[in-house]
Scaffold this active site. Structure first.
Site, mmCIF file in Angstrom:
data_model
loop_
_atom_site.group_PDB
_atom_site.id
_atom_site.type_symbol
_atom_site.label_atom_id
_atom_site.label_comp_id
_atom_site.label_asym_id
_atom_site.label_seq_id
_atom_site.Cartn_x
_atom_site.Cartn_y
_atom_site.Cartn_z
ATOM 1 N N LYS A 178 -2.523 7.326 -4.886
ATOM 2 C CA LYS A 178 -2.272 8.600 -4.194
ATOM 3 C C LYS A 178 -2.166 8.318 -2.698
ATOM 4 C CE LYS A 178 -4.542 11.692 -1.894
ATOM 5 N NZ LYS A 178 -3.538 12.232 -0.981
ATOM 6 N N GLU A 253 -12.774 1.206 2.388
ATOM 7 C CA GLU A 253 -12.347 0.728 3.719
ATOM 8 C C GLU A 253 -12.322 1.950 4.617
ATOM 9 O OE1 GLU A 253 -11.778 -2.303 4.623
ATOM 10 O OE2 GLU A 253 -11.588 -3.379 2.736
ATOM 11 N N CYS A 287 -7.694 1.542 12.257
ATOM 12 C CA CYS A 287 -9.135 1.523 11.979
ATOM 13 C C CYS A 287 -9.817 0.408 12.758
ATOM 14 C CB CYS A 287 -9.367 1.345 10.486
ATOM 15 S SG CYS A 287 -8.513 -0.093 9.854
ATOM 16 N N GLU A 384 -14.492 7.776 16.441
ATOM 17 C CA GLU A 384 -13.155 7.187 16.565
ATOM 18 C C GLU A 384 -12.256 8.178 17.300
ATOM 19 O OE1 GLU A 384 -12.287 6.825 12.253
ATOM 20 O OE2 GLU A 384 -11.331 4.960 12.807
HETATM 21 P P1 NAP Z 1 -8.815 10.825 5.344
HETATM 22 O O1 NAP Z 1 -8.726 12.203 5.850
HETATM 23 O O2 NAP Z 1 -10.122 10.327 4.841
HETATM 24 O O3 NAP Z 1 -7.695 10.700 4.219
HETATM 25 C C1 NAP Z 1 -7.439 9.496 3.530
HETATM 26 C C2 NAP Z 1 -6.888 9.812 2.163
HETATM 27 O O4 NAP Z 1 -7.899 10.465 1.400
HETATM 28 C C3 NAP Z 1 -5.698 10.764 2.178
HETATM 29 O O5 NAP Z 1 -4.798 10.364 1.170
HETATM 30 C C4 NAP Z 1 -6.345 12.094 1.852
HETATM 31 O O6 NAP Z 1 -5.456 13.037 1.297
HETATM 32 C C5 NAP Z 1 -7.375 11.654 0.835
HETATM 33 N N1 NAP Z 1 -8.470 12.602 0.596
HETATM 34 C C6 NAP Z 1 -9.057 13.456 1.460
HETATM 35 N N2 NAP Z 1 -10.035 14.141 0.823
HETATM 36 C C7 NAP Z 1 -10.075 13.707 -0.455
HETATM 37 C C8 NAP Z 1 -10.871 14.003 -1.591
HETATM 38 N N3 NAP Z 1 -11.861 14.895 -1.541
HETATM 39 N N4 NAP Z 1 -10.623 13.358 -2.751
HETATM 40 C C9 NAP Z 1 -9.636 12.444 -2.816
HETATM 41 N N5 NAP Z 1 -8.848 12.105 -1.773
HETATM 42 C C10 NAP Z 1 -9.081 12.716 -0.601
HETATM 43 O O7 NAP Z 1 -8.365 9.753 6.443
HETATM 44 P P2 NAP Z 1 -7.076 9.805 7.374
HETATM 45 O O8 NAP Z 1 -7.304 10.703 8.525
HETATM 46 O O9 NAP Z 1 -5.844 10.007 6.571
HETATM 47 O O10 NAP Z 1 -7.023 8.281 7.862
HETATM 48 C C11 NAP Z 1 -7.638 7.834 9.010
HETATM 49 C C12 NAP Z 1 -8.979 7.195 8.689
HETATM 50 O O11 NAP Z 1 -8.767 6.054 7.864
HETATM 51 C C13 NAP Z 1 -9.679 6.680 9.915
HETATM 52 O O12 NAP Z 1 -11.043 6.965 9.837
HETATM 53 C C14 NAP Z 1 -9.441 5.166 9.841
HETATM 54 O O13 NAP Z 1 -10.395 4.400 10.532
HETATM 55 C C15 NAP Z 1 -9.491 4.946 8.385
HETATM 56 N N6 NAP Z 1 -8.829 3.687 8.029
HETATM 57 C C16 NAP Z 1 -9.606 2.651 7.597
HETATM 58 C C17 NAP Z 1 -9.013 1.447 7.294
HETATM 59 C C18 NAP Z 1 -9.830 0.292 6.825
HETATM 60 O O14 NAP Z 1 -9.246 -0.635 6.278
HETATM 61 N N7 NAP Z 1 -11.128 0.292 7.009
HETATM 62 C C19 NAP Z 1 -7.625 1.295 7.402
HETATM 63 C C20 NAP Z 1 -6.867 2.380 7.849
HETATM 64 C C21 NAP Z 1 -7.492 3.580 8.151
HETATM 65 P P3 NAP Z 1 -5.283 14.499 1.997
HETATM 66 O O15 NAP Z 1 -4.861 14.234 3.392
HETATM 67 O O16 NAP Z 1 -4.264 15.170 1.128
HETATM 68 O O17 NAP Z 1 -6.609 15.207 1.988
#
Ligand code: NAP
Length: 482
Positions: A178, A253, A287, A384
């Site tokens: 997804k 991650e 990230c 962040e």
């Molecule tokens: P996010 O809001 O956590 O969303 C990530 C994914 O999770 C999206 O596909 C989102 O879909 C989905 N999601 C949200 N709520 C969910 C739930 N209850 N059940 C299942 N899926 C759910 O993060 P983001 O804002 O897109 O990404 C930025 C974050 O990712 C930052 O914190 C960054 O540091 C982190 N990141 C970490 C790494 C690493 O390798 N450590 C790499 C890249 C990014 P929806 O948007 O449809 O809710």
């Protein structure tokens, strides 16, 4: 295939391309222009269950395919991605805004993971253990965990999927992916090419839709054995607790709050170069982004001047424009967060050395920013920012630098610049992070383990360790009789 043929607007399930049961869709918007790129189905619980069923049906066949054959198919997918690198990069820039050169780099980076794991699948060795019983033989074999659910963010829409997919396919797992709603097309394009490469139906399924329902359906489905998630710590914690309650394996991650430390014995020009990469790549939306730049007293002012001079050279604009190095932020919530962090630094007595406001182009563009005199209790020190803002914090000695660097719940990436060898080892060992860059602002490669400690998650991607996250260990005890 050109970019329009790769822009697939239906989901990929069991080798078929499907709309949502009720036909509902969601639009995907180009953050640079506000124009619609296309739309994707809005799947819910039932469609997700069917996608997991399809992956479960495909699992035995894929598991039993020899690793060398799996590797061939993965290499074929990698070849096709490189052949289509340009249209894939264009699609990526359209849906998330990063400069085209960065998108090209991301496609190649993802391919690197696929190729690495295509080979690594052949080296999934077990053990024989010296037996404490003369009549028995003890063996350890490694087997794929089964169907894997992958949930990914928007900031690296292609490579975040490739590095999960590579490890899963190499291990013999099948997958339901997804992608983030902002950037589904890069994921669906991988599925288009995977089909063309000859991956059997159901081995890779890509679905878009209601995140909470898709996540819950993954956690509830008995045949889905593992969730691999990249995204925010808040969502990761929810998913991890629900998944472990159902005894699913998890890899997380999550977010970071990377310190970037400049010591007084550093090569300052090299440190500026590293900071530019660690801070401003992907418009600060990584990230592993340097979120807090800690600089020793005696070099603070000169470093600030040098950094501001380099930041001034950045060019903000649509990722397709020649020479642009900074694209838009992903959406208005991201822009608001950046504005709030800068306002908070000011309220805590900090100074804007450069930038500090939305860009005159309007929309989702923000000026590359350097802040000085940032207080240790400013919001930007804890959260962040995920934007093009470099906050400079002054420190006195090594002990204080380590204390400031570790004063966060996160533990993903960290960086420092120094030359004294004893200091290099001391600092390297004391930083509470999964990744440490020493005299470099860029550490990611498919051959090394990527992942965090503390609230930044668990598990590793890439390297020989990455594949272990997709394997179960089976111990077999053979009694040969007397
Ligand atoms: P996010 O809001 O956590 O969303 C990530 C994914 O999770 C999206 O596909 C989102 O879909 C989905 N999601 C949200 N709520 C969910 C739930 N209850 N059940 C299942 N899926 C759910 O993060 P983001 O804002 O897109 O990404 C930025 C974050 O990712 C930052 O914190 C960054 O540091 C982190 N990141 C970490 C790494 C690493 O390798 N450590 C790499 C890249 C990014 P929806 O948007 O449809 O809710």
């Amino acid at each position: 295939m050109d970019q329009t043929e790769l822009l697939q607007q239906t989901c990929h399930v069991g080798g078929r391309w499907l709309a949502a049961d009720d036909g509902s869709t969601r639009d995907v918007i180009d953050p640079a222009t506000g124009e619609k790129v296309g739309s994707v189905p809005h799947f819910r619980t039932q469609e997700t269950k069917r996608a997991i069923d399809a992956a479960a049906k495909a699992f035995p066949g894929w598991r039993d395919t020899p690793a060398a054959r799996r590797g061939e198919l993965m290499q074929k997918l990698a070849d096709l991605m490189m052949e289509h690198r340009e249209p894939l990069a264009i699609l990526l820039t359209r849906e998330m805004g990063k400069p085209l050169a960065e998108s090209r780099g991301e496609i190649a980076g993802g391919v690197g993971y696929l190729r690495w794991f295509a080979e690594e699948g052949k080296r999934i060795y077990g053990d024989t253990i010296p037996s404490p019983w003369p009549e028995r033989r003890l063996l350890v074999m490694k087997q794929p965990v089964g169907v894997v659910g992958a949930i990914t963010p928007w900031n690296f829409p292609s490579s975040m999927i490739a590095r999960k997919l590579g490890a899963a396919l190499a291990a013999g797992c099948t997958m339901v992916v997804k992608p983030a709603p902002q950037t589904p097309f890069s994921a669906l394009a991988i599925a288009v090419l995977a089909e063309k490469a000859g991956l059997p139906p159901g081995v890779l399924n890509v679905i878009t839709g209601e995140a909470a329902e898709i996540g819950a359906a993954m956690i509830d489905h008995p045949q889905l054995r593992k969730i691999t998630f990249t995204g925010s710590t808040a969502v990761g914690k929810q998913l991890a607790s629900a998944a472990t309650a159902n005894m699913k394996r998890v890899s997380m991650e999550l977010g970071g709050n990377a310190p970037f430390i400049v010591f007084d014995d550093a090569d300052l020009d090299a440190a500026v170069e590293g900071a530019m990469i660690a801070k401003f790549r992907n418009t600060g939306q990584t990230c592993v982004c340097a979120n807090r730049i800690l600089v020793q007293d005696s070099v603070y002012d000169i470093f600030a001047q040098k950094l501001a001079a380099a930041v001034k050279e950045l060019r903000v604009g649509n990722g397709f424009e020649e020479g642009v190095t900074q694209g838009p932020l992903v959406n208005s919530a991201a822009l608001k967060k950046v504005e709030a962090h800068v306002a908070d630094v000011r309220a805590h007595g900090g100074t804007v050395l450069l930038g500090g406001k939305p860009h005159s182009r309007g929309g989702l563009f923000y000026e590359p920013t350097v802040l000085t005199g940032v207080a240790a209790d400013a919001l930007i020190m804890r959260e962040e920012t995920f934007g093009p803002v470099a906050p400079l914090v002054r420190f006195h000695d090594e002990k204080e630098a380590i204390q400031l660097a570790n004063a966060t719940e996160y533990g993903l990436a960290s960086y420092f610049y120094a030359h004294n060898l004893a200091r290099v080892f001391r600092v390297m060992e004391q930083l509470e992070y999964g990744l440490v860059g020493v005299n470099t602002g860029m550490v990611t490669t498919e051959v090394a383990p990527f992942g965090g400690v503390k609230a930044s998650g668990m598990g590793r991607e890439g390297s020989k360790y990455g594949v272990e996250d997709y394997l179960d260990i089976k111990y077999c005890c053979l009694d040969l009789g007397h």
